[in-house]
Design a protein around this motif. Structure first.
Motif, short mmCIF file in Angstrom:
data_model
loop_
_atom_site.label_atom_id
_atom_site.label_comp_id
_atom_site.label_asym_id
_atom_site.label_seq_id
_atom_site.Cartn_x
_atom_site.Cartn_y
_atom_site.Cartn_z
N GLY A 155 10.25 44.87 28.34
CA GLY A 155 8.88 44.17 27.71
C GLY A 155 8.31 44.77 26.41
O GLY A 155 7.45 44.24 25.62
N VAL A 156 8.97 45.82 25.88
CA VAL A 156 8.57 46.44 24.76
C VAL A 156 8.11 45.46 23.62
O VAL A 156 7.38 45.61 22.82
CB VAL A 156 9.42 47.83 24.27
CG1 VAL A 156 8.92 48.31 23.13
CG2 VAL A 156 8.75 48.80 25.27
N ARG A 157 9.37 44.78 23.37
CA ARG A 157 9.39 44.05 22.20
C ARG A 157 8.28 42.98 22.23
O ARG A 157 7.63 42.58 21.14
CB ARG A 157 10.87 43.18 22.04
CG ARG A 157 11.14 42.15 20.82
CD ARG A 157 12.49 41.62 21.01
NE ARG A 157 13.54 42.59 20.75
CZ ARG A 157 13.93 42.85 19.44
NH1 ARG A 157 13.46 42.50 18.32
NH2 ARG A 157 15.02 43.92 19.32
N ASP A 158 8.28 42.09 23.23
CA ASP A 158 7.07 41.20 23.48
C ASP A 158 5.89 41.84 23.32
O ASP A 158 4.80 41.00 22.82
CB ASP A 158 7.21 40.50 24.78
CG ASP A 158 8.51 39.40 24.80
OD1 ASP A 158 9.11 39.33 23.67
OD2 ASP A 158 9.04 39.06 25.86
N VAL A 159 5.73 42.96 23.59
CA VAL A 159 4.26 43.75 23.53
C VAL A 159 4.01 43.76 22.10
O VAL A 159 2.90 43.57 21.63
CB VAL A 159 4.36 45.23 24.19
CG1 VAL A 159 3.11 45.97 24.03
CG2 VAL A 159 4.43 44.96 25.79
N THR B 83 8.80 26.65 26.01
CA THR B 83 8.23 26.74 27.11
C THR B 83 8.51 27.37 28.30
O THR B 83 7.74 28.06 29.06
CB THR B 83 8.00 25.17 27.61
OG1 THR B 83 7.78 24.33 26.30
CG2 THR B 83 6.94 24.80 28.80
N GLY B 84 9.82 27.40 28.46
CA GLY B 84 10.34 28.17 29.75
C GLY B 84 10.05 29.63 29.56
O GLY B 84 10.33 30.44 30.50
N ARG B 85 9.97 30.26 28.35
CA ARG B 85 9.63 31.76 28.54
C ARG B 85 8.27 32.04 28.09
O ARG B 85 7.88 33.35 27.89
CB ARG B 85 10.45 32.21 27.20
CG ARG B 85 11.99 32.24 27.57
CD ARG B 85 12.98 33.26 26.76
NE ARG B 85 12.50 33.42 25.34
CZ ARG B 85 11.95 34.13 24.87
NH1 ARG B 85 11.45 35.43 25.24
NH2 ARG B 85 11.83 34.06 23.23
N ILE B 86 7.55 30.98 27.81
CA ILE B 86 6.15 31.27 26.98
C ILE B 86 5.20 32.24 28.11
O ILE B 86 4.42 33.07 27.65
CB ILE B 86 5.25 30.13 26.63
CG1 ILE B 86 4.25 30.49 26.06
CG2 ILE B 86 5.10 29.11 27.97
CD1 ILE B 86 4.25 31.26 24.89
N THR B 87 5.30 31.75 29.31
CA THR B 87 4.18 32.81 30.52
C THR B 87 4.68 34.27 30.39
O THR B 87 3.87 35.12 30.22
CB THR B 87 4.22 31.93 31.90
OG1 THR B 87 3.75 30.57 31.49
CG2 THR B 87 3.41 32.81 32.63
N ARG B 88 5.96 34.10 30.45
CA ARG B 88 6.58 35.53 30.56
C ARG B 88 6.32 36.46 29.58
O ARG B 88 5.71 37.56 29.12
CB ARG B 88 8.04 35.77 30.88
CG ARG B 88 8.42 37.05 31.05
CD ARG B 88 10.01 36.83 31.66
NE ARG B 88 10.69 38.24 31.71
CZ ARG B 88 11.77 38.46 31.98
NH1 ARG B 88 12.81 37.55 32.38
NH2 ARG B 88 12.49 39.71 32.18
N PHE B 89 6.44 35.87 28.01
CA PHE B 89 6.26 36.34 26.79
C PHE B 89 4.72 36.83 26.83
O PHE B 89 4.45 37.87 26.26
CB PHE B 89 6.57 35.26 25.73
CG PHE B 89 6.22 35.62 24.39
CD1 PHE B 89 6.92 36.56 23.62
CD2 PHE B 89 4.93 35.20 23.53
CE1 PHE B 89 6.56 37.01 22.52
CE2 PHE B 89 4.71 35.62 22.49
CZ PHE B 89 5.39 36.56 21.81
#
Length: 323
Positions: free
Chosen positions: A112-116, A147-153
């Motif tokens: 998750g570091v990149r998305d953080v 859309t498929g990744r937005i919530t996790r992102f």
């Protein structure tokens, strides 16, 4: 007012185009908007017909009324260097880590570091104020992952906060989530009136709501005009009407009119079928209970002039920074 406008959508729906048009629409009447790209595709630069965006905020357009649109392509490695300098004052040591490949390792391997870093940079722009205490930008528009990744992102900061119970990483993740889960943020979904993107939009809205993240608007892109409805096609297909159509074509100087009636009616039937399918998809979108707006298909394609046209359409529809 939602000052962070996150734009997501299934690939091929025109997500980046809508994000750019929204940034222009929000920048009218003297506002300042920052358009943020997080996927490294340089789609914003292509739309605004400018050179590739560096890791710095650069003015790329002037909106009607004197507003300004700035753009930023967030690079995870550069954002991590900023983070190390901000919290650990590493300075040249941080640049040395980059040369050794440690930063690339951290942003690739650490969960998750990149998305953080990507979401954190955008949220920093939302919170930033000038010396007079006013916000640096009235709005920040993020061209977000599909859309498929937005919530996790968007929700990855919660995961990191759970891993780091104390310290700067924990505090940073919590600060980001306070913005993302507040009324300051609205997540919009771009879709087409087709079954797959509409279903993916519905799934995305459900996931977003389950995570406690704020859903904004649904923006239906590339809507084609309705010329005939199904009843008009049925009427035209009758024997008497077929003869009338042939006579009208002949009177208009069209040669071989009788042979053209059949193909024309086939095209009309296909159009009526599409209208019915689009009506069904509108019903699905209505069930999401979110404000829904429609943007027209631009026959000439999307260039810089087309972006301004779409921005004008958004303003006419009443799309603004409110959720």
């Amino acid at each position: 007012m939602s000052r962070l406008q996150v734009v997501s959508g299934k690939g091929g729906t025109g997500k980046t185009t809508v994000a750019a048009a929204l940034a222009l629409a929000l920048a009218t009447e003297g506002k300042r908007t920052l358009l943020v790209e997080v996927e490294g595709r340089q789609g914003i630069a292509q739309l605004f017909e400018t050179e590739a965006l560096p890791y710095e905020e650069r003015k790329i357009a002037v909106a009607p009324g004197g507003g300004e649109v700035f753009a930023l392509a967030i690079d995870a490695e550069r954002a991590l260097l900023d983070y190390l300098q901000m919290f650990y004052k590493l300075g040249s040591a941080g640049r040395a880590l980059k040369k050794l490949g440690a930063i690339d390792f951290a942003t690739t391997i650490a969960p998750g570091v990149r998305d953080v870093l990507l979401t954190g940079k955008a949220c920093e722009a939302v919170r930033r104020r000038d010396k007079q205490g006013a916000y640096a930008y009235d709005y920040v528009v993020m061209d977000a992952p599909p859309t498929g990744r937005i919530t996790r992102f968007l929700n990855v900061n919660d995961e990191v906060a759970g891993l780091a119970k104390i310290g700067p990483i924990h505090n940073q993740a919590q600060a980001v989530m306070r913005v993302l889960k507040s009324a300051e943020t609205a997540v919009h979904f771009v879709t087409l009136l087709e079954e797959m993107p509409v279903q993916e939009t519905a799934d995305g809205v459900d996931e977003l709501r389950a995570a406690g993240l704020p859903a904004g608007n649904v923006i239906v892109n590339m809507v084609r005009p309705h010329i005939l409805d199904e009843e008009a096609v049925r009427t035209a297909a009758t024997t008497s009407r077929r003869k009338d159509i042939a006579k009208s074509l002949t009177a208009a100087g069209v040669s071989g009119a009788a042979r053209l009636v059949g193909p024309l009616l086939e095209q009309a039937a296909e159009h009526a079928q599409r209208v019915e399918l689009e009506r069904e998809q509108r019903g699905v979108l209505a069930g999401l209970e979110l404000p829904t707006y429609e943007l027209p298909l631009l026959s000439e394609g999307v260039d810089l002039a087309g972006l301004y046209q779409l921005a004008t359409e958004l303003r006419k529809l009443g799309v603004n920074g409110e959720t």
